[in-house]
Design a protein around this motif. Structure first.
Motif, PDB file in Angstrom:
ATOM      1  N   ALA B 125       0.831  -1.197   0.000  1.00 54.06           N
ATOM      2  CA  ALA B 125       0.000   0.000   0.000  1.00 54.06           C
ATOM      3  C   ALA B 125       0.864   1.245   0.000  1.00 54.06           C
ATOM      4  O   ALA B 125       0.659   2.166  -0.806  1.00 54.06           O
ATOM      5  N   ILE B 126       1.862   1.280   0.888  1.00 52.87           N
ATOM      6  CA  ILE B 126       2.701   2.472   0.970  1.00 52.87           C
ATOM      7  C   ILE B 126       3.530   2.613  -0.308  1.00 52.87           C
ATOM      8  O   ILE B 126       3.678   3.709  -0.864  1.00 52.87           O
ATOM      9  N   ALA B 127       4.040   1.472  -0.808  1.00 50.82           N
ATOM     10  CA  ALA B 127       4.877   1.554  -2.001  1.00 50.82           C
ATOM     11  C   ALA B 127       4.081   2.064  -3.191  1.00 50.82           C
ATOM     12  O   ALA B 127       4.618   2.763  -4.055  1.00 50.82           O
ATOM     13  N   SER B 128       2.768   1.729  -3.223  1.00 48.84           N
ATOM     14  CA  SER B 128       1.974   2.180  -4.364  1.00 48.84           C
ATOM     15  C   SER B 128       1.776   3.688  -4.335  1.00 48.84           C
ATOM     16  O   SER B 128       1.402   4.293  -5.343  1.00 48.84           O
ATOM     17  N   ILE B 129       2.015   4.316  -3.168  1.00 46.62           N
ATOM     18  CA  ILE B 129       1.885   5.766  -3.073  1.00 46.62           C
ATOM     19  C   ILE B 129       3.117   6.447  -3.667  1.00 46.62           C
ATOM     20  O   ILE B 129       3.066   7.587  -4.115  1.00 46.62           O
ATOM     21  N   GLY B 130       4.242   5.714  -3.688  1.00 47.39           N
ATOM     22  CA  GLY B 130       5.490   6.304  -4.149  1.00 47.39           C
ATOM     23  C   GLY B 130       5.408   6.911  -5.535  1.00 47.39           C
ATOM     24  O   GLY B 130       6.093   7.884  -5.835  1.00 47.39           O
ATOM     25  N   VAL B 131       4.535   6.358  -6.380  1.00 47.08           N
ATOM     26  CA  VAL B 131       4.434   6.851  -7.745  1.00 47.08           C
ATOM     27  C   VAL B 131       3.957   8.303  -7.789  1.00 47.08           C
ATOM     28  O   VAL B 131       4.273   9.039  -8.717  1.00 47.08           O
ATOM     29  N   TYR B 132       3.256   8.750  -6.740  1.00 51.89           N
ATOM     30  CA  TYR B 132       2.794  10.142  -6.746  1.00 51.89           C
ATOM     31  C   TYR B 132       3.965  11.113  -6.755  1.00 51.89           C
ATOM     32  O   TYR B 132       3.882  12.171  -7.375  1.00 51.89           O
ATOM     33  N   GLY B 133       5.036  10.751  -6.046  1.00 55.06           N
ATOM     34  CA  GLY B 133       6.211  11.621  -6.052  1.00 55.06           C
ATOM     35  C   GLY B 133       6.685  11.852  -7.473  1.00 55.06           C
ATOM     36  O   GLY B 133       6.913  12.990  -7.903  1.00 55.06           O
ATOM     37  N   ILE B 134       6.783  10.751  -8.243  1.00 56.15           N
ATOM     38  CA  ILE B 134       7.278  10.863  -9.611  1.00 56.15           C
ATOM     39  C   ILE B 134       6.280  11.608 -10.488  1.00 56.15           C
ATOM     40  O   ILE B 134       6.648  12.481 -11.283  1.00 56.15           O
ATOM     41  N   MET B 135       4.992  11.287 -10.322  1.00 55.91           N
ATOM     42  CA  MET B 135       3.995  11.943 -11.176  1.00 55.91           C
ATOM     43  C   MET B 135       3.914  13.426 -10.892  1.00 55.91           C
ATOM     44  O   MET B 135       3.796  14.246 -11.804  1.00 55.91           O
ATOM     45  N   MET B 136       3.970  13.780  -9.585  1.00 51.98           N
ATOM     46  CA  MET B 136       3.890  15.202  -9.249  1.00 51.98           C
ATOM     47  C   MET B 136       5.120  15.938  -9.758  1.00 51.98           C
ATOM     48  O   MET B 136       5.021  17.066 -10.233  1.00 51.98           O
ATOM     49  N   ALA B 137       6.280  15.267  -9.663  1.00 48.12           N
ATOM     50  CA  ALA B 137       7.493  15.893 -10.184  1.00 48.12           C
ATOM     51  C   ALA B 137       7.347  16.117 -11.682  1.00 48.12           C
ATOM     52  O   ALA B 137       7.681  17.181 -12.216  1.00 48.12           O
TER      53      ALA B 137
END
Lengths: 105, 415, 169
Positions: B125-137
């Motif tokens: 669950a937490i790892a799936s949130i990591g993609v937001y960092g990349i997308m927001m960047a």
């Protein structure tokens, strides 16, 4: 001190906010997101009832709601992409082909 | 309270110390794979530590670089992205067990910061949130290369998450639990009962999917430098870039820790169960220190007596002496002390602590091995094309994961 | 005030503020990111309600997959500034709508207030994965299978809908 009604009021508030979003917004994507908000409000009440009535069925219902939300989002977004390709826009105000021209004026 | 804080900060501190070592390992590994020497110049008073000081120099450089804000960027999202990437990467350590649970007088204490009963799902669950960092960047920098990088990353991570989760389900069925502690305990200390042997297909699928999830070559399409400049972090500089850089390595360490935990027995020492280790803790302590003393005498002697090719009047000339002589002294002292003292009798707590430290070290060794695999693969394989990546994920790996799941389910049912 | 209450108010506050953000922010990307925050807060509320598995699933599928899809679509369509500045309602319409929403909220809240629910509150370890799994795979097997079919159908449907018709061009 926090009991079932508190959770239910939060759930109602989420539902109403989602409803306002569906009516107020003109962007199809945001409309879809507001629907997700409504689903979440409902889900919260399911889980809250489940906890305070000691019945696991509420959580099962919440689980199925999440499954439905996934299916709905996939199809909904596919339709939005189609609309964007056809019209170059995702505004609901541009999708009024079926509106009665005489009365619309 | 103190125990909880220790359980949070000790593993975290260790991981944070591994990051610069990994960066060094990546550079040196790349260099030797490409037949060159790699970083070996930066030094403090002549001490270079084989290029390890370069990581320190890098930190100084990144802190003092100019922090550039693109004028057209969305400032809030642009600034938030690296912090999300980094903090999401760090949170996941909480549920990974580091050693066998301790038997204290007040009950058993599991050596993980958070004994959450949905363990592995929490990590996903937490790892799936990591993609937001990349997308927001990608979106926030307002740059077409960044945007493309963000798009690629999001599609890739959502696709490979399926395989990642499905490949683990076999392991979960064998262990009958989603808690990482029980998964490790279930594998036992014999090597042939580890999940690597019981779930070979699951292991391969998990490793490949983990490569895709951490955005490492051959799946680093989000930052493919040949096509997208630097992908999602094209516009980043200074400490914000450093956060992305560190997040990548922290993600690598988590992925390695997961591979070790799920498939290589986690903290299990090969062929030596927790009971065995605790019973023989005194001997292990004694011979362990002796071996360490011998090792530092050998290394220290080698360094101190080695002839250098460095010219006169260069501080680096004394590097071997500066490192070697203290190591020699420590080694001789340790061996002398051990011989005069004899084996120490450790108490219950002492023997448990010794066993825990040994298990922790073995676990770290497994993690570092997988980290090395990450680096090795990065400098060996070329990058996938995007359609190949998607075809591999959906048409090959997902069906294989399903087959693995069905076969394991039938096997568990029959046996 | 116990820790439970404080956590409830923190999560509830975050959920409501960020839900407001979803509805009012002019930019769909902000809406989507606010929705992620809402989902997180609701997951926190689930944790308070001992629905650990559901909380994790909420983050894993909702925030980690569905919302990623939304953000992906927003970025893929790459809407122009004109598109982002959507046509708004007139002030009268907005006022009426807000009034209606407030009335609806008060009515529902009043209903909640009047309702007297009796039942035994759950015990510890009630929403963990084994309890929920046992329930889903015994009493709810058929709905579960139907949900699986539904997901497959929607997957195929989404692919068929969004696929570019290559033969035509």
């Amino acid at each position: 001190m926090v009991e079932l009604p508190h959770f239910l009021i939060v759930s109602v508030a989420l539902f109403v906010l989602g409803f306002v979003g569906v009516i107020l917004r003109r962007n199809l994507i945001v409309v879809l997101m507001s629907i997700e908000l409504m689903l979440n409000g409902v889900n919260l009440s399911f889980v809250a009832f489940s906890r305070y009535l000691g019945d696991i069925q509420g959580q099962v219902a919440g689980f199925f709601v999440i499954v439905l939300a996934a299916a709905e989002a996939a199809v909904g977004l596919a339709i939005i992409i189609l609309i964007f390709r056809r019209r170059g826009s995702v505004q609901t105000t541009r999708l009024t082909d079926l509106k009665d021209e005489i009365h619309a004026a | 309270m103190t125990a909880t804080l220790l359980k949070i900060f000790v593993p975290f501190g260790v991981i944070m110390q591994i990051v610069p070592v990994l960066i060094w390992l990546e550079r040196k590994g790349a260099a030797y794979i490409q037949d060159r020497r790699g970083p070996n110049r930066a030094s403090i008073a002549g001490v270079r530590l084989g290029g390890l000081i370069h990581s320190l120099a890098d930190v100084v450089k990144l802190i003092f670089k100019e922090d550039i804000w693109p004028t057209q960027a969305n400032r809030l999202i642009y600034a938030l992205a690296p912090f999300i990437a980094m903090s999401v990467a760090c949170v996941t350590f909480a549920v990974i067990p580091w050693a066998a649970p301790l038997n204290l007088s007040s009950g058993t204490m599991s050596l993980q910061a958070l004994d959450f009963n949905t363990g592995i799902l929490f990590i996903f669950a937490i790892a799936s949130i990591g993609v937001y960092g990349i997308m927001m960047a990608g979106w926030g920098s307002n740059n077409k290369f960044s945007l493309l990088g963000g798009l690629r990353a999001s599609a890739q991570m959502v696709s490979y998450e399926l395989t990642l989760s499905l490949s683990v389900v076999g392991v979960l069925m064998l262990a009958g639990s989603v808690e990482l502690g029980s998964i490790v305990a279930d594998q036992g200390s014999e090597v042939w009962t580890w999940n690597l042997v019981r779930q070979p297909l699951g292991f391969i699928l998990f490793v490949v999917a983990a490569f895709a999830e951490t955005n490492r070559t051959p799946f680093d399409l989000a930052e493919a430098e040949a096509e997208l400049v630097a992908g999602y972090h094209t516009e980043y500089s200074s400490l914000k870039f450093a956060l992305f850089f560190m997040a990548e390595y922290v993600n690598m360490i988590i992925a390695s820790a997961l591979m070790a935990t799920l498939f290589l027995g986690g903290w299990q020492v090969p062929f030596a169960g927790t009971e065995f280790l605790r019973d023989h803790a005194s001997n292990i302590f004694y011979y362990g220190l002796l071996a360490f003393g011998l090792f530092s005498i050998l290394v220290g002697g080698f360094l101190a007596l080695r002839r250098t090719k460095v010219p006169w009047k260069d501080a680096r000339r004394f590097e071997g002496k500066i490192l070697g002589i203290p190591a020699l002294v420590v080694g001789i002292g340790l061996i002398f002390w051990q011989f005069t003292q004899g084996p120490v009798v450790l108490g219950t707590l002492g023997s448990q602590a010794t066993a825990a430290i040994l298990q922790f070290s073995v676990f770290l060794g497994k993690i570092l091995f997988f980290c090395w695999v990450f680096i090795w693969v990065r400098w060996t394989l070329p990058r996938f094309r995007y359609d190949q990546l998607m075809a591999l994920g959906w048409k090959v790996m997902l069906p294989l994961a399903l087959i693995n799941l069905v076969v394991t389910a039938v096997a568990v049912l029959i046996l | 005030m116990s820790g439970f209450d404080i956590l409830f108010f923190v999560f509830a506050g975050f959920a409501l503020v960020s839900a407001m953000g979803v509805v009012v922010s002019p930019n769909p990307v902000y809406s989507a990111l606010s929705l992620v925050l809402t989902l997180f807060s609701v997951a926190g509320l689930f944790l308070l309600l001992q629905a650990e598995f559901l909380a994790v699933v909420q983050v894993l599928t909702y925030a980690g997959a569905i919302l990623v899809l939304f953000v992906f679509i927003i970025m893929l369509l790459n809407l122009s500034d004109f598109e982002l500045m959507e046509v708004r309602m007139g002030n009268l319409g907005k006022a009426l709508l807000t009034l209606a929403a407030v009335v609806a909220f008060i009515t529902l809240a009043f209903v909640v207030h009047l309702t007297r629910i009796t039942g035994d509150p759950a015990v510890e370890g009630f929403g963990d994965i084994s309890t929920l799994g046992r329930e889903i795979f015994t009493h709810y097997v058929i709905p579960f299978e139907i949900a699986g079919v539904l997901l497959t159908v929607s997957l195929i449907g989404a692919v068929m809908l969004a696929k570019k018709n290559l033969t035509k061009e």
